[in-house]
Design an enzyme around this catalytic site. Structure first.
Site, PDB file in Angstrom:
ATOM      1  N   THR A 146       0.805  -1.224   0.000  1.00 22.08           N
ATOM      2  CA  THR A 146       0.000   0.000   0.000  1.00 22.08           C
ATOM      3  C   THR A 146       0.841   1.278   0.000  1.00 22.08           C
ATOM      4  O   THR A 146       0.636   2.159  -0.837  1.00 22.08           O
ATOM      5  CB  THR A 146      -0.944   0.005   1.213  1.00 22.08           C
ATOM      6  OG1 THR A 146      -1.870  -1.077   1.083  1.00 22.08           O
ATOM      7  CG2 THR A 146      -1.727   1.309   1.297  1.00 22.08           C
ATOM      8  N   ASN A 162       5.163  -0.849   3.932  1.00 21.39           N
ATOM      9  CA  ASN A 162       4.282  -0.164   4.879  1.00 21.39           C
ATOM     10  C   ASN A 162       5.058   0.152   6.153  1.00 21.39           C
ATOM     11  O   ASN A 162       4.903   1.207   6.750  1.00 21.39           O
ATOM     12  CB  ASN A 162       3.066  -1.033   5.206  1.00 21.39           C
ATOM     13  CG  ASN A 162       2.151  -1.215   4.006  1.00 21.39           C
ATOM     14  OD1 ASN A 162       2.118  -0.382   3.102  1.00 21.39           O
ATOM     15  ND2 ASN A 162       1.426  -2.309   3.982  1.00 21.39           N
ATOM     16  N   LYS A 166      -7.182   4.952   5.523  1.00 18.08           N
ATOM     17  CA  LYS A 166      -5.829   4.705   6.038  1.00 18.08           C
ATOM     18  C   LYS A 166      -5.026   6.005   6.093  1.00 18.08           C
ATOM     19  O   LYS A 166      -5.089   6.817   5.163  1.00 18.08           O
ATOM     20  CB  LYS A 166      -5.089   3.714   5.145  1.00 18.08           C
ATOM     21  CG  LYS A 166      -5.658   2.312   5.134  1.00 18.08           C
ATOM     22  CD  LYS A 166      -4.827   1.413   4.219  1.00 18.08           C
ATOM     23  CE  LYS A 166      -5.372   0.002   4.175  1.00 18.08           C
ATOM     24  NZ  LYS A 166      -4.590  -0.870   3.258  1.00 18.08           N
ATOM     25  N   ASP A 167      -4.208   6.150   7.143  1.00 18.58           N
ATOM     26  CA  ASP A 167      -3.358   7.336   7.241  1.00 18.58           C
ATOM     27  C   ASP A 167      -2.394   7.424   6.056  1.00 18.58           C
ATOM     28  O   ASP A 167      -2.248   8.474   5.428  1.00 18.58           O
ATOM     29  CB  ASP A 167      -2.586   7.346   8.571  1.00 18.58           C
ATOM     30  CG  ASP A 167      -1.920   6.028   8.904  1.00 18.58           C
ATOM     31  OD1 ASP A 167      -1.200   5.487   8.056  1.00 18.58           O
ATOM     32  OD2 ASP A 167      -2.119   5.532  10.037  1.00 18.58           O
ATOM     33  N   ASP A 194      -9.388  -2.988   0.232  1.00 23.31           N
ATOM     34  CA  ASP A 194      -8.247  -3.772   0.693  1.00 23.31           C
ATOM     35  C   ASP A 194      -8.601  -4.588   1.931  1.00 23.31           C
ATOM     36  O   ASP A 194      -8.276  -5.773   2.024  1.00 23.31           O
ATOM     37  CB  ASP A 194      -7.074  -2.837   0.997  1.00 23.31           C
ATOM     38  CG  ASP A 194      -5.808  -3.584   1.377  1.00 23.31           C
ATOM     39  OD1 ASP A 194      -5.227  -4.260   0.504  1.00 23.31           O
ATOM     40  OD2 ASP A 194      -5.382  -3.494   2.550  1.00 23.31           O
ATOM     41  N   HIS A 206      -8.490  -8.649   1.973  1.00 28.01           N
ATOM     42  CA  HIS A 206      -7.674  -9.412   2.913  1.00 28.01           C
ATOM     43  C   HIS A 206      -8.527 -10.380   3.733  1.00 28.01           C
ATOM     44  O   HIS A 206      -8.125 -11.521   3.991  1.00 28.01           O
ATOM     45  CB  HIS A 206      -6.940  -8.468   3.868  1.00 28.01           C
ATOM     46  CG  HIS A 206      -5.664  -7.916   3.310  1.00 28.01           C
ATOM     47  ND1 HIS A 206      -4.577  -8.700   3.025  1.00 28.01           N
ATOM     48  CD2 HIS A 206      -5.312  -6.639   2.982  1.00 28.01           C
ATOM     49  CE1 HIS A 206      -3.603  -7.944   2.552  1.00 28.01           C
ATOM     50  NE2 HIS A 206      -4.021  -6.690   2.508  1.00 28.01           N
ATOM     51  N   ASP A 255      -3.218   0.686  -5.848  1.00 28.71           N
ATOM     52  CA  ASP A 255      -1.875   0.643  -5.267  1.00 28.71           C
ATOM     53  C   ASP A 255      -1.244  -0.739  -5.375  1.00 28.71           C
ATOM     54  O   ASP A 255      -0.057  -0.907  -5.120  1.00 28.71           O
ATOM     55  CB  ASP A 255      -1.908   1.095  -3.807  1.00 28.71           C
ATOM     56  CG  ASP A 255      -2.858   0.266  -2.955  1.00 28.71           C
ATOM     57  OD1 ASP A 255      -3.679  -0.489  -3.522  1.00 28.71           O
ATOM     58  OD2 ASP A 255      -2.803   0.376  -1.718  1.00 28.71           O
ATOM     59  N   HIS A 256      -2.021  -1.751  -5.767  1.00 24.52           N
ATOM     60  CA  HIS A 256      -1.557  -3.124  -5.982  1.00 24.52           C
ATOM     61  C   HIS A 256      -2.773  -3.975  -6.295  1.00 24.52           C
ATOM     62  O   HIS A 256      -3.916  -3.525  -6.164  1.00 24.52           O
ATOM     63  CB  HIS A 256      -0.835  -3.686  -4.744  1.00 24.52           C
ATOM     64  CG  HIS A 256      -1.613  -3.552  -3.468  1.00 24.52           C
ATOM     65  ND1 HIS A 256      -2.712  -4.335  -3.187  1.00 24.52           N
ATOM     66  CD2 HIS A 256      -1.475  -2.715  -2.414  1.00 24.52           C
ATOM     67  CE1 HIS A 256      -3.210  -4.000  -2.026  1.00 24.52           C
ATOM     68  NE2 HIS A 256      -2.490  -2.998  -1.520  1.00 24.52           N
ATOM     69  N   HIS A 260      -0.932  -9.633  -0.986  1.00 21.61           N
ATOM     70  CA  HIS A 260      -0.253  -9.063  -2.153  1.00 21.61           C
ATOM     71  C   HIS A 260       1.180  -8.748  -1.786  1.00 21.61           C
ATOM     72  O   HIS A 260       1.583  -8.900  -0.629  1.00 21.61           O
ATOM     73  CB  HIS A 260      -0.972  -7.790  -2.600  1.00 21.61           C
ATOM     74  CG  HIS A 260      -1.250  -6.845  -1.460  1.00 21.61           C
ATOM     75  ND1 HIS A 260      -0.332  -5.911  -1.023  1.00 21.61           N
ATOM     76  CD2 HIS A 260      -2.310  -6.722  -0.619  1.00 21.61           C
ATOM     77  CE1 HIS A 260      -0.834  -5.244   0.008  1.00 21.61           C
ATOM     78  NE2 HIS A 260      -2.029  -5.718   0.289  1.00 21.61           N
TER      79      HIS A 260
END
Length: 551
Positions: free
Chosen positions: A85, A106, A167-168, A311, A315, A358-359, A492
């Site tokens: 990410t 990350n 997400k931050d 995401d 997951h 991002d993936h 990923h």
């Protein structure tokens, strides 16, 4: 006769000069485009085939509108490893890879302090909007500028930049170093958007008003499929052995009573793992556009939006789940809602959008095995034990390996020097040892990656992801469809197609209508946006503008 020839020469010369003036005038008119607002959208963990697999489930105003009215790059890939990410978001907006921007994961093991660091963690700043430590974040570990930074410099800070995500890292890294603000979601018992003192000392009134509203709380409701689940034929059965689900519910099957389940699943955090997390981001984004007056004048503003719930759902439930399908069907509705809002608030044809990911993600290996496709799981504990036994036998020392993380081995260089060993020789010995290990496909010494130039294959991807000061001593990759992860849900990180192939859609002002199967790279996005705006490329950009998407 000679007068006729002279007239013809003069006429031709005059026509050529006038034509040249017309061409010069035309090129000046088109030297750059000035949309009032650029909106960068990253969908976390979106494989390219989610566009095509769920296409018939989408309405006309979301993904299909971006495709049909914009430009679709069908063969878009990441050109580095790891596909995680934080590196993904940084690479999209800086136009370069971890080799240059420095976001190698990350989180990662920091060789200088002998400890882990988080990509956006910053102990020097404070949380804004919460009493928790969840706001101690900034982009200080990202070494390069983003195209949003370059737009701020170009406009003498008159053009605004706002970053938004669950997400931050999805909010902070895209917005860059000069952003007016970045906001991310803090769940637990609060359910609010927060920021850090890196940007400001207090939340703007519009953010405080949103946090005080009942918007977030309203999503603690049932999550059932938007349409009849029998029509979700693009995914596997709802009840299977490949999904994690939520604590407090015996099966990972619809429906989910989120209000009840939230008590055992970290309160408002449960919303992150549902499509409602994306809906909250759209709700907040619309308030940001109004509250910050984004796109309200002729100076280009930049809005970065990352949808993280895709995401979390991927997951938890896996690539082939009904939950993933429903999440994308609902995201399509949220995109339509956002685009209609921008049409009204900024003006149809006055803004530019790109959408990417991002993936991607791998199918659950346990599921692939049922389909007779080679797959498997890599055991970390057994791997560390086996490698340590080798090091003791070879060098009579048990502390030569300092850390193993992110498919990288960090050696204890002080100990190696103390024993009079050659670092490159130790790296090479490990490379030769790991070649025989089950599920390891490729392994390279850092010295090889740092000192060679590769033009293809996994070697090129490793080189682009290798940062001299931050990466490890030995890098290894698994065979296809093998992961170091739990046996339920998807993940990923590899350089294989299921992780590298992601959507890239351009839409709006200055964008042509069309599509291509020509290979494009994630690092080409930022230079393309810089080229559109007529601003400097991000300072470390290695990508190139995709001129065929621009008018």
């Amino acid at each position: 006769m000679k007068y006729s020839i002279l007239f013809l020469i003069l006429f031709t010369f005059s026509f050529s000069v006038n034509g040249q003036e017309d061409v010069q005038f035309q090129s000046q008119e088109n030297i750059y485009v000035k949309p009032k607002l650029v909106v960068g959208i990253v969908v976390d963990q979106m494989r390219y085939d989610y566009l095509t697999r769920f296409y018939n489930q989408y309405g006309e105003g979301g993904f299909k509108r971006l495709i049909n009215e914009g430009f679709n790059c069908k063969n878009n890939h990441f050109n580095y490893i790891p596909t995680k990410t934080a590196p993904g978001h940084a690479s999209v907006y800086t136009g370069t890879t971890p080799k240059n921007h420095g976001i190698i994961g990350n989180d990662w093991y920091d060789k200088s302090i002998k400890d882990y660091v988080y990509c956006a963690g910053d102990a020097k700043v404070k949380t804004v909007g919460s009493t928790s430590d969840a706001g101690k974040m900034s982009p200080h570990r990202m070494l390069a500028t983003t195209f949003a930074d370059e737009n701020r410099l170009f406009t003498q800070n008159k053009g605004k930049t706002i970053g938004i995500s669950i997400k931050d890292r999805g909010a902070i890294l895209p917005a860059g170093h000069t952003a007016n603000a970045a906001y991310w979601f803090h769940g637990k018992d609060e359910g609010v958007f927060i920021s850090s003192t890196f940007y400001q000392e207090a939340l703007p009134k519009w953010v405080s008003n949103f946090n005080k509203s009942k918007t977030v709380k309203s999503y603690l409701k049932d999550w059932n499929t938007l349409y009849n689940i029998k029509n979700y034929t693009e995914s596997g059965s709802d009840l299977n052995d490949f999904e994690e689900g939520f604590t407090g519910k015996e099966t990972a099957t619809f429906p989910y009573d989120l209000k009840s389940l939230s008590k055992e699943n970290d309160g408002y955090d449960i919303l992150k793992t549902t499509p409602y997390g994306n809906s909250i981001v759209v709700d907040f984004t619309m308030e940001a556009v109004k509250g910050e007056k984004l796109g309200a004048d002729e100076i280009t503003d930049v809005l970065t939006v990352s949808f993280s719930s895709t995401d979390y759902v991927g997951h938890n439930f896996g690539v082939n789940s009904k939950e993933v399908e429903d999440t994308y069907i609902r995201l399509d509705k949220d995109l339509e809602r956002l685009l209609k809002f921008l049409d009204k608030e900024v003006g149809a044809g006055e803004y530019t959008v790109f959408l990417t990911a991002d993936h991607g993600a791998v199918d659950v290996p346990a599921y692939l095995e049922t389909q007779k496709i080679p797959a498997g799981y890599f055991g970390k504990k057994a791997f560390k034990s086996q490698l340590n036994d080798f090091m003791v036998k070879r060098y009579l020392a048990s502390d030569l390996i300092e850390n193993i993380s992110n498919n990288q081995i960090f050696l204890n260089r002080d100990k190696i020097k103390q024993l009079g060993l050659d670092l490159a020789s130790v790296q090479h010995a490990i490379v030769m040892e790991l070649q025989s290990y089950e599920f390891i496909d490729k392994v390279y010494a850092a010295a090889t990656i740092a000192n060679a130039t590769f033009n293809s294959g996994v070697e090129e991807l490793l080189e682009n992801g290798y940062n001299l000061k931050r990466s490890g001593d030995v890098l290894y990759e698994f065979v296809p469809a093998v992961i170091s992860y739990g046996k339920k849900g998807s993940t990923h990180g590899s350089g294989l197609n299921y992780d590298t192939h992601v959507p890239l859609l351009f839409f709006g002002k200055g964008i042509k209508h069309g599509s291509t199967l020509q290979k494009t790279r994630i690092i080409d996005i930022a230079p393309t946006m810089s080229g559109l705006l007529g601003i400097s490329f991000p300072n470390s950009a290695t990508g190139v503008p995709l001129d065929f998407v621009l008018k």
